[in-house]
Design an enzyme around this catalytic site. Structure first.
Site, PDB file in Angstrom:
ATOM      1  N   TYR A   1       0.579  -1.612 -12.195  1.00  0.00           N
ATOM      2  CA  TYR A   1      -0.820  -1.610 -12.618  1.00  0.00           C
ATOM      3  C   TYR A   1      -1.010  -0.968 -13.989  1.00  0.00           C
ATOM      4  CZ  TYR A   1      -1.091  -2.679  -7.666  1.00  0.00           C
ATOM      5  OH  TYR A   1      -0.885  -3.248  -6.427  1.00  0.00           O
TER       6      TYR A   1
ATOM      7  N   CYS B   1     -12.796   3.852 -28.737  1.00  0.00           N
ATOM      8  CA  CYS B   1     -14.084   4.532 -28.916  1.00  0.00           C
ATOM      9  C   CYS B   1     -14.814   4.734 -27.587  1.00  0.00           C
ATOM     10  CB  CYS B   1     -14.943   3.734 -29.859  1.00  0.00           C
ATOM     11  SG  CYS B   1     -14.071   3.444 -31.391  1.00  0.00           S
ATOM     12  N   GLU B   2     -14.249   5.517 -26.729  1.00  0.00           N
ATOM     13  CA  GLU B   2     -14.865   5.861 -25.442  1.00  0.00           C
ATOM     14  C   GLU B   2     -14.363   7.248 -25.083  1.00  0.00           C
ATOM     15  OE1 GLU B   2     -16.108   3.606 -22.669  1.00  0.00           O
ATOM     16  OE2 GLU B   2     -15.754   1.658 -23.592  1.00  0.00           O
TER      17      GLU B   2
ATOM     18  N   TYR C   1      -9.536   5.502 -12.594  1.00  0.00           N
ATOM     19  CA  TYR C   1      -9.454   6.236 -11.318  1.00  0.00           C
ATOM     20  C   TYR C   1      -9.221   7.720 -11.520  1.00  0.00           C
ATOM     21  CZ  TYR C   1      -7.663   1.498 -10.193  1.00  0.00           C
ATOM     22  OH  TYR C   1      -7.444   0.163 -10.095  1.00  0.00           O
TER      23      TYR C   1
ATOM     24  N   GLY D   1       0.752  -1.246   0.000  1.00  0.00           N
ATOM     25  CA  GLY D   1       0.000   0.000   0.000  1.00  0.00           C
ATOM     26  C   GLY D   1       0.775   1.284   0.000  1.00  0.00           C
TER      27      GLY D   1
ATOM     28  N   ARG E   1      -5.416   3.171 -15.818  1.00  0.00           N
ATOM     29  CA  ARG E   1      -5.527   3.935 -14.577  1.00  0.00           C
ATOM     30  C   ARG E   1      -6.193   5.304 -14.753  1.00  0.00           C
ATOM     31  NH1 ARG E   1      -2.021   5.362 -11.489  1.00  0.00           N
ATOM     32  NH2 ARG E   1      -3.001   4.618  -9.582  1.00  0.00           N
TER      33      ARG E   1
ATOM     34  N   GLU F   1       3.875  -6.744   1.796  1.00  0.00           N
ATOM     35  CA  GLU F   1       3.465  -7.122   0.436  1.00  0.00           C
ATOM     36  C   GLU F   1       3.480  -5.909  -0.496  1.00  0.00           C
ATOM     37  OE1 GLU F   1      -0.532  -8.463   1.135  1.00  0.00           O
ATOM     38  OE2 GLU F   1       0.076 -10.216   2.305  1.00  0.00           O
ATOM     39  N   PRO F   2       4.607  -5.249  -0.648  1.00  0.00           N
ATOM     40  CA  PRO F   2       4.614  -4.050  -1.490  1.00  0.00           C
ATOM     41  C   PRO F   2       4.532  -4.396  -2.973  1.00  0.00           C
ATOM     42  CG  PRO F   2       6.845  -4.553  -0.788  1.00  0.00           C
ATOM     43  CD  PRO F   2       5.943  -5.562  -0.099  1.00  0.00           C
ATOM     44  N   GLY F   3       3.775  -3.618  -3.703  1.00  0.00           N
ATOM     45  CA  GLY F   3       3.707  -3.767  -5.154  1.00  0.00           C
ATOM     46  C   GLY F   3       4.190  -2.486  -5.813  1.00  0.00           C
TER      47      GLY F   3
HETATM   48  N1  LLP Z   1      -1.497  -6.991  -0.788  1.00  0.00           N
HETATM   49  C1  LLP Z   1      -2.798  -7.105  -1.114  1.00  0.00           C
HETATM   50  C2  LLP Z   1      -3.625  -8.075  -0.391  1.00  0.00           C
HETATM   51  C3  LLP Z   1      -3.343  -6.278  -2.111  1.00  0.00           C
HETATM   52  O1  LLP Z   1      -4.634  -6.370  -2.399  1.00  0.00           O
HETATM   53  C4  LLP Z   1      -2.519  -5.347  -2.785  1.00  0.00           C
HETATM   54  C5  LLP Z   1      -3.058  -4.479  -3.830  1.00  0.00           C
HETATM   55  C6  LLP Z   1      -1.153  -5.280  -2.432  1.00  0.00           C
HETATM   56  C7  LLP Z   1      -0.680  -6.125  -1.422  1.00  0.00           C
HETATM   57  C8  LLP Z   1      -0.183  -4.350  -3.091  1.00  0.00           C
HETATM   58  O2  LLP Z   1      -0.511  -3.019  -2.871  1.00  0.00           O
HETATM   59  P1  LLP Z   1       0.486  -1.855  -3.355  1.00  0.00           P
HETATM   60  O3  LLP Z   1       1.723  -1.959  -2.540  1.00  0.00           O
HETATM   61  O4  LLP Z   1       0.750  -2.052  -4.800  1.00  0.00           O
HETATM   62  O5  LLP Z   1      -0.287  -0.626  -3.102  1.00  0.00           O
HETATM   63  N2  LLP Z   1      -5.087  -1.074  -9.630  1.00  0.00           N
HETATM   64  C9  LLP Z   1      -4.897  -0.085  -8.588  1.00  0.00           C
HETATM   65  C10 LLP Z   1      -4.258  -0.671  -7.371  1.00  0.00           C
HETATM   66  C11 LLP Z   1      -4.984  -1.867  -6.812  1.00  0.00           C
HETATM   67  C12 LLP Z   1      -4.296  -2.480  -5.614  1.00  0.00           C
HETATM   68  C13 LLP Z   1      -4.904  -3.784  -5.269  1.00  0.00           C
HETATM   69  N3  LLP Z   1      -4.285  -4.463  -4.172  1.00  0.00           N
HETATM   70  C14 LLP Z   1      -4.124   1.083  -9.166  1.00  0.00           C
HETATM   71  O6  LLP Z   1      -3.807   1.080 -10.349  1.00  0.00           O
HETATM   72  O7  LLP Z   1      -3.877   2.058  -8.456  1.00  0.00           O
END
Ligand code: LLP
Length: 429
Positions: A385, A357-358, A317, A240, A313, A274-276
């Site tokens: 993402y 086309c949107e 959003y 997050g 995105r 769990e960083p993404g």
């Molecule tokens: N752990 C869990 C259980 C999650 O659901 C997520 C993201 C993460 C870790 C990783 O979160 P991060 O570190 O990336 O914030 N599509 C959206 C973001 C959706 C995130 C979903 N869950 C966007 O483009 O902003």
């Protein structure tokens, strides 16, 4: 912009490679990642947590390209997955099953079996019904499933509602008030072994406060569990942490880590995160070429060859991504009657839109750009993402992906072909 994507004189580079060269060689739209950016983000996170036993489980959904998973696996990463498909990718990329945590509200039986057979580290269970199912599936295989309950701490992440997951009304996790009872139930189930607790309150958080509020609620629960004899081995605080797309000022990785470690002080259980986004978001850009400039009655449009199917995105959003010309326009030297070429590039305010086309198909609103048709633009901060949420809408093949490593470029995913798009479809007689 960051150290890995920067202008040298007039041209934007990824590490040592001009992005214009990549656009010519691989075509557009094209995602470009910097290996150094990926690795330095990972190292920074890993080092920031060095004082406490930890496992960094990269959230595969942010960007699941095998080359990226493989880089992180080689650095010792674990992985946070949300489907059997993501598990298969992790294994195909050389990731270790015993470092995988499995999140998600809707795990199917076959996915549970697949994960048990692979020998993952932990199932992050999100409901009472899921506990029952997992107990049954594990029993059927003669196995004991390691479980953690994803607790919903009812904390406001203060982010976009679509990516906020820690409030009572959200579908995620088990209610805080029910967690204790569910842990008791899980502890008594024959084919489960309670090993941890987890939470994830949302994505693109720009303050430390909500993370800490959630951690404190989770740790209060941990103490009550311990008092009942349910001892846990790990605490997973999810992902997050936000990044800067525009003018946000998210906490640095170091600040975030310091706050988490402070909340954990005096405890020795393993920390999982769990960083993404924070690992990959600013390590990638999307290259797109301007097809046409068009003057509407009220607005100027730069119509580019990437669209909402490539980067969803903005449409989904209203997310902001910086858009930069790969080749900077030279200072305007007006030539009376001149046409075409660098010298006529005037800076104008453009809607940067794709061919889909949107009306929601835009990459950026009201951007000041000095461009002509044929120029290449870089949509910044597109590493997270971006490709992972792309689609084939309007029968558009998905973009190529390229990894830059110093002076080298590697094609890490070929552009899809049109034939691939309908290869599995059948005409009926
Ligand atoms: N752990 C869990 C259980 C999650 O659901 C997520 C993201 C993460 C870790 C990783 O979160 P991060 O570190 O990336 O914030 N599509 C959206 C973001 C959706 C995130 C979903 N869950 C966007 O483009 O902003």
């Amino acid at each position: 912009m960051n150290d890995h994507f920067r202008y040298r004189q007039d041209e934007l580079y990824a590490e040592q490679v001009p992005l214009g060269l990549i656009a010519r060689r691989f075509g557009t739209p094209c995602y470009v990642y910097s290996r150094a950016a990926l690795e330095s983000a990972f190292h920074e996170f890993d080092q920031a947590l060095a004082a406490h036993e930890h496992l960094l489980c990269y959230a595969v959904k942010a960007n699941p390209n095998l080359a990226i998973l493989n880089l992180f696996a080689r650095l010792g990463a674990g992985f946070d997955i949300v489907s059997g498909g993501e598990l298969q990718r992790v294994l195909a990329a050389g990731g270790a099953a015993e470092k995988v945590v499995f999140s998600g509200v809707g795990k199917r039986e076959d996915e549970m079996r697949q994960a048990l057979e692979a020998g993952i580290l932990c199932f992050n269970v999100e409901s009472a019904a899921e506990l029952d199912r997992l107990n049954q599936v594990a029993g059927g295989l003669g196995q004991i499933a390691p479980v953690s309950l994803r607790v919903n701490p009812d904390v406001d992440a203060k982010t976009h509602p679509y990516i906020s997951t820690g409030l009572k009304q959200s579908k995620f996790g088990v209610a805080y008030s029910e967690a204790l009872a569910l842990y008791r139930k899980a502890a008594g189930m024959a084919h489960l072994r309670v090993t941890g607790i987890d939470c994830h309150i949302g994505s693109q958080l720009t303050e430390v406060g909500p993370f800490i509020a959630a951690a404190e609620k989770v740790l209060a629960l941990v103490d009550r569990l311990a008092a009942e004899g349910i001892a846990l081995e790990h605490f997973d605080f999810g992902g997050g942490l936000g990044i800067c797309y525009d003018d946000e000022t998210p906490p640095s990785i170091a600040e975030y880590a310091r706050a988490l470690l402070h909340a954990l002080s005096g405890r020795s259980e393993k920390l999982i995160v769990e960083p993404g986004r924070v690992l990959v978001g600013n390590a990638g850009v999307l290259l797109t070429r301007v097809e046409y400039l068009k003057q509407g009655e009220e607005k100027n449009f730069a119509i580019v060859d990437a669209a909402m199917n490539d980067l969803m995105r903005p449409a989904l959003y209203e997310a902001y991504h910086q858009i930069l010309p790969v080749q900077l326009a030279h200072p305007l030297q007006p030539v009376p009657g001149g046409r075409g070429g660098e010298r006529d590039k005037q800076s104008l305010i453009f809607e940067v839109v794709g061919p889909v086309c949107e009306s929601g198909d835009f990459l950026g609103h009201a951007r000041e750009l000095g461009v002509v048709a044929g120029d290449v633009l870089a949509v910044m901060s597109a590493g997270a993402y971006g490709m992972s949420m792309s689609s084939n809408y309007n029968t558009r093949p998905r973009a190529a992906e390229v990894m830059v490593d110093g002076e080298q470029t590697h094609l890490i995913r070929e552009r899809e072909t049109l034939e691939q798009l309908y290869a599995t479809e059948k005409i009926i007689t």
